[in-house]
Write a protein that holds these residues in place. Sequence first.
Motif, PDB file in Angstrom:
ATOM      1  N   ARG A  11       0.807  -1.211   0.000  1.00 16.55           N
ATOM      2  CA  ARG A  11       0.000   0.000   0.000  1.00 16.55           C
ATOM      3  C   ARG A  11       0.838   1.258   0.000  1.00 16.55           C
ATOM      4  NH1 ARG A  11      -3.127  -2.650  -1.913  1.00 16.55           N
ATOM      5  NH2 ARG A  11      -5.354  -2.876  -1.482  1.00 16.55           N
ATOM      6  N   ASP A  17     -18.550   6.739  -6.150  1.00 17.88           N
ATOM      7  CA  ASP A  17     -17.191   6.963  -5.635  1.00 17.88           C
ATOM      8  C   ASP A  17     -16.342   7.595  -6.731  1.00 17.88           C
ATOM      9  OD1 ASP A  17     -14.832   4.844  -3.773  1.00 17.88           O
ATOM     10  OD2 ASP A  17     -14.757   6.951  -4.393  1.00 17.88           O
ATOM     11  N   ALA A  27     -12.490   7.005  -6.716  1.00 17.85           N
ATOM     12  CA  ALA A  27     -12.066   5.681  -7.182  1.00 17.85           C
ATOM     13  C   ALA A  27     -12.261   5.564  -8.684  1.00 17.85           C
ATOM     14  CB  ALA A  27     -12.843   4.591  -6.453  1.00 17.85           C
ATOM     15  N   GLN A  35      -7.883  -9.709   0.402  1.00 14.71           N
ATOM     16  CA  GLN A  35      -7.573  -8.277   0.420  1.00 14.71           C
ATOM     17  C   GLN A  35      -8.708  -7.452   1.014  1.00 14.71           C
ATOM     18  OE1 GLN A  35      -6.058  -6.755  -3.298  1.00 14.71           O
ATOM     19  NE2 GLN A  35      -4.085  -7.713  -2.896  1.00 14.71           N
ATOM     20  N   PHE A  86      -7.866  -4.970   3.897  1.00 13.93           N
ATOM     21  CA  PHE A  86      -7.875  -3.526   3.627  1.00 13.93           C
ATOM     22  C   PHE A  86      -9.266  -2.916   3.602  1.00 13.93           C
ATOM     23  CE2 PHE A  86      -3.488  -3.381   2.812  1.00 13.93           C
ATOM     24  CZ  PHE A  86      -3.122  -4.440   2.001  1.00 13.93           C
ATOM     25  N   ASP A  90     -10.721  -0.370  -0.117  1.00 12.42           N
ATOM     26  CA  ASP A  90      -9.980   0.837  -0.473  1.00 12.42           C
ATOM     27  C   ASP A  90      -9.850   0.928  -1.996  1.00 12.42           C
ATOM     28  OD1 ASP A  90      -6.467  -0.071   0.203  1.00 12.42           O
ATOM     29  OD2 ASP A  90      -7.896  -0.792  -1.273  1.00 12.42           O
ATOM     30  N   LEU A  91      -9.168   1.987  -2.428  1.00 13.21           N
ATOM     31  CA  LEU A  91      -9.079   2.298  -3.847  1.00 13.21           C
ATOM     32  C   LEU A  91      -8.562   1.135  -4.681  1.00 13.21           C
ATOM     33  CD1 LEU A  91      -9.465   5.297  -4.983  1.00 13.21           C
ATOM     34  CD2 LEU A  91      -7.067   5.110  -5.543  1.00 13.21           C
ATOM     35  N   ARG A  92      -7.463   0.570  -4.225  1.00 16.68           N
ATOM     36  CA  ARG A  92      -6.843  -0.472  -5.027  1.00 16.68           C
ATOM     37  C   ARG A  92      -7.685  -1.732  -5.059  1.00 16.68           C
ATOM     38  NH1 ARG A  92      -0.529  -1.302  -4.699  1.00 16.68           N
ATOM     39  NH2 ARG A  92      -1.241  -2.880  -6.149  1.00 16.68           N
ATOM     40  N   LYS A 133     -10.945  -1.890  -4.874  1.00 15.18           N
ATOM     41  CA  LYS A 133     -12.057  -1.654  -5.797  1.00 15.18           C
ATOM     42  C   LYS A 133     -11.591  -1.780  -7.244  1.00 15.18           C
ATOM     43  CE  LYS A 133     -15.210   1.244  -3.146  1.00 15.18           C
ATOM     44  NZ  LYS A 133     -15.892   2.540  -3.055  1.00 15.18           N
TER      45      LYS A 133
END
Lengths: 697, 104, 208
Positions: free
Chosen positions: A651, C17, C20, C166, C170, C173-175, C177
């Motif tokens: 991250r 969003d 994103a 993931q 997490f 989060d952005l990644r 999604k």
Amino acid sequence: MTTLQKKGRIMTETHDLWHLLLGNLSLDALPTYSMVAMAGAAMVVLGVLSVLGLITYLRKWGYMWTEWFTSVDHKRIGIMYVALAMVMLTRGLMEGVLMRLQQADAVNAPGFLAPDHFGQIFTTHGTIMILFMAMPFLTGLINYVMPLQIGARDVAFPVLNSISLWLTTGGAGIMMVSLVLGKFSTGGWSGYPPYTEAAFQPGVGPDYWIWAVTLSSIGAMLSGINFTVTIYKHRAPGMRLMDMPLFTWTALCTSILMIFAMPPLTVATALLALDRYLGMHFFTNGMGGNMMNYANLFWLFGHPEVYILILPAFGVYSEVISVFSSKRLYGYTSLVWATMCIAVLSFTVWLHHFFTMGQDANVNAAFGIATMTIGIPTGVKVYDWLLTMYRGRVRFSVPMLFALAFLVSFVIGGMTGIILAVPPLDYMVHNTVFLIAHFHNMLIPGLLFGMIAGYQFWFPKAFGFRLNERWGRIAFVFWVAGFYVTFMPLYVLGLEGLPRRSQEAFNAGFEPLLIVAAFGALLLLSGLASLFVQLWVSVRDRDRSRVPVGDPWDGRGLEWSLPAPVPEYNFASLPQVQGRDAFMTMKEKGTAYRHPEHYESIAIPMNSALGPIVGLAGGVCAFALVWHMWWAVIAGLVVAWGAVIARSFARNTERIIPAENIAAQQGAWLQMARDARAVPRELEFTPENKGLAEVVT
Amino acid sequence: MKKHSDTYRRELRRYVLGLAFAVLLTGAAFAAVLWHIASPPILLGLVFGLGLLQVIVHFHFFLHIGLKKSTRDDLQLILFSTLIILLMVGGTLVILMNLRHRMM
Amino acid sequence: MTAEERLHPGLNLHHTDPHAHAAAVGPLFGFWLFLMSDAIIFALLFATYGVLLHGTAGGPGPEGVFHIGSIAIQTALLLASSFTFGMASLSMKYGRGTGKLFGWLAVTLMLGLGFLGMELHDFTTMIAAGAGPDRSGFLSAFFALVATHGLHVLSGSVWLVVMIAQIKVFGLDLRVKTNLMRLGLFWHFLDIIWVGIFSVVYLHGLIG
């Protein structure tokens, strides 16, 4: 059980254990069959040891790892690609010289290279020159220059960029290892079955070829995706597609070709591998196989591939001719459309590589006509370049010299291409050295001169000092003379009937021209040596040829608006672009070399070890596949994919360059620009040129 | 979530409709073959046609691709890819069939 | 619709969003490009299948080896999984919390693994009956095409597992999604290829 029996069992078990660990690898793999081969192996081993030794001696491992190997900066990656290309060019050219020498020697005589060895050499020569010299060279130039030309900070996927580089390097490593352990394929760079099937070449040769090619093609495909997304989505504000420099346009078309042309190669080599490893019957003699489909699949890749090779060179020539004629590129729109037409048409002509395979005249005719059609957009480009020079103020810099040689030589080669495009004529010269002459005529003055010109042109931008002009001219003379002396005789010999890939010739009449061609090869080798001398001399004299302000040639594109060498974040603030030749416009309007409104901190990606890990794992996997070390195959795949998955959990992947640092750097540079003397073009090659160009109104 | 409930229901309906069409087209193709409703050449055309329709259904209802909705770059890419696939597959079949014909 | 409002393939997050959505444009375009190259690979495997259709070398042809019942079930499983992934996508876009999302992803995974299990069973049956990929060119082409698709489904299943992990680590989060959206493209793409496979290989084979 007797003691002897027990001993026998232990020996068998130990032998089995070794076999499990090392597969088919054994001391027999060393190339003791030929002195030349042993020399080649020795060179590789010595070369690797000296490089590793030098880095160790200079205590530079930390530096190499953090500044280069794990860098995801497109500029560093671009330089590493070009360095790889130059190393592989050295080997490839030496192999070419060996072949010319052999053929000059082996007229009604055996020569000094056995047929099997000669077969390996023409195979590695082609494979290396196309996949491990040309592709890395053009990928390196695009990597370095294209983001700068479009006003971007990096490519769209910097870590993927590194992975591409290291996969390609892994493939090159496989090529080099094959000189030391085992033999390479003797099936040519195209690897046609059934000759490359297990029935006819059961050894490791074709496997080396398959896996080296696979690593290279995956790397290329990923680069294609990376560049396409960068050009589509990361252009500076205001830069429309029709405002992009021609080099970026050709980079875009090349990248799209890479995405669509590599899959057929993947399929062809994968199916061949399935035949060899699992006994399947895609291309075998009998059992329902169809060997002609291989030629079809391979050239579905092979033809667009040669356009992948030439389009970036066309882009370089557009830039070089325009800058060194002090004139805007003539016919920008037609150049763009011509490039796109060439890209699309390149998918319609692949059959011309196998006119003689047996399909009927109508099919041949259709593809022959399509092939001739590609000459039209190419001709448009040549006229556009000529008209750019017309009434320009032409300066004969080293890049421009190479461009001029290209214009003449490429047209000659193109004409022979039109000859080959006519099926009945192709029947006469198919697989003769006429064909060899033709494609070297396209690749050397076309691709290679373009790459050399690009290297000479953008070197000052990348390293902050100019290359030595005198040695550049010496190299130019050797390269051009070498090309003509080597390959014009081959046109004649091909028409006289000398087949390609011949280890020996049986017609004494061929001898004189073969000797001439061999001499030409030595000229080419001198050309390469001159480039290395040029580099050495330039580094030695770099303090006298520094161009820190960054515009030594009075350039037109955005890349010349940056300091030399370029700072890691490229642009302190992203430029607002209006129209073509963005930087030239700024210079003419007087808006160049200005402080931006305000400086912002810039986030750039952190280094990543993923590239080297994937490259190494891929290389190990490939080597293990060649030698049937199954545990290492699985290990390599697990490590490579595991690393990718692990990376997806990362991250914290960016670091911030504070605005104050950027402001300080930019301030110093702009001060230098104010203090420097703006030189006219007459002083371009003198120490007076600090990289600031006089604006001519 | 409340302010999005309309768009949510619209999107949900797309997926359900897509599934329904896909099931229908798949069922029709299987049924046609199992019940031999026509001669082989026509049957083949029917199966391919239904397959092509279903691919379009997937593109529209599951991938949300449409002439008005999607970006120009994506549409151009689909067009280009289709062209390349037609050239490569069509060319392969024409060439290899021609070769087989001449070898018979 | 203005140029900015135009959408990328697959689920779009522009309403729910926007941040994103903006970040996903590049990665999704890149993945779409990758899928195009994958489509070329499959297209050429289809073409090779067409070329080798007659290369049975005296061995079994399509009628001998295809079992329509199994294929029908596999088709249903894969189609259902495409739908359930769509439900997962909606849950990611509109849902509160990740409970339903996990559910839909898990169902998709089960359906995908079911598909793979049945396909593996079909393959082993064929191989045991002497109709393996080394029997003839036709069977080589069949196995190459269908097993390549199967390998892709396997990769997608592994990817599903990674995504589930993931999301646990997490959240959305952005990644995560962006990766889920890319997986969505991949999963739907595989069902499209399967439509081609059951049409060109299995139904075509049964028509004779």
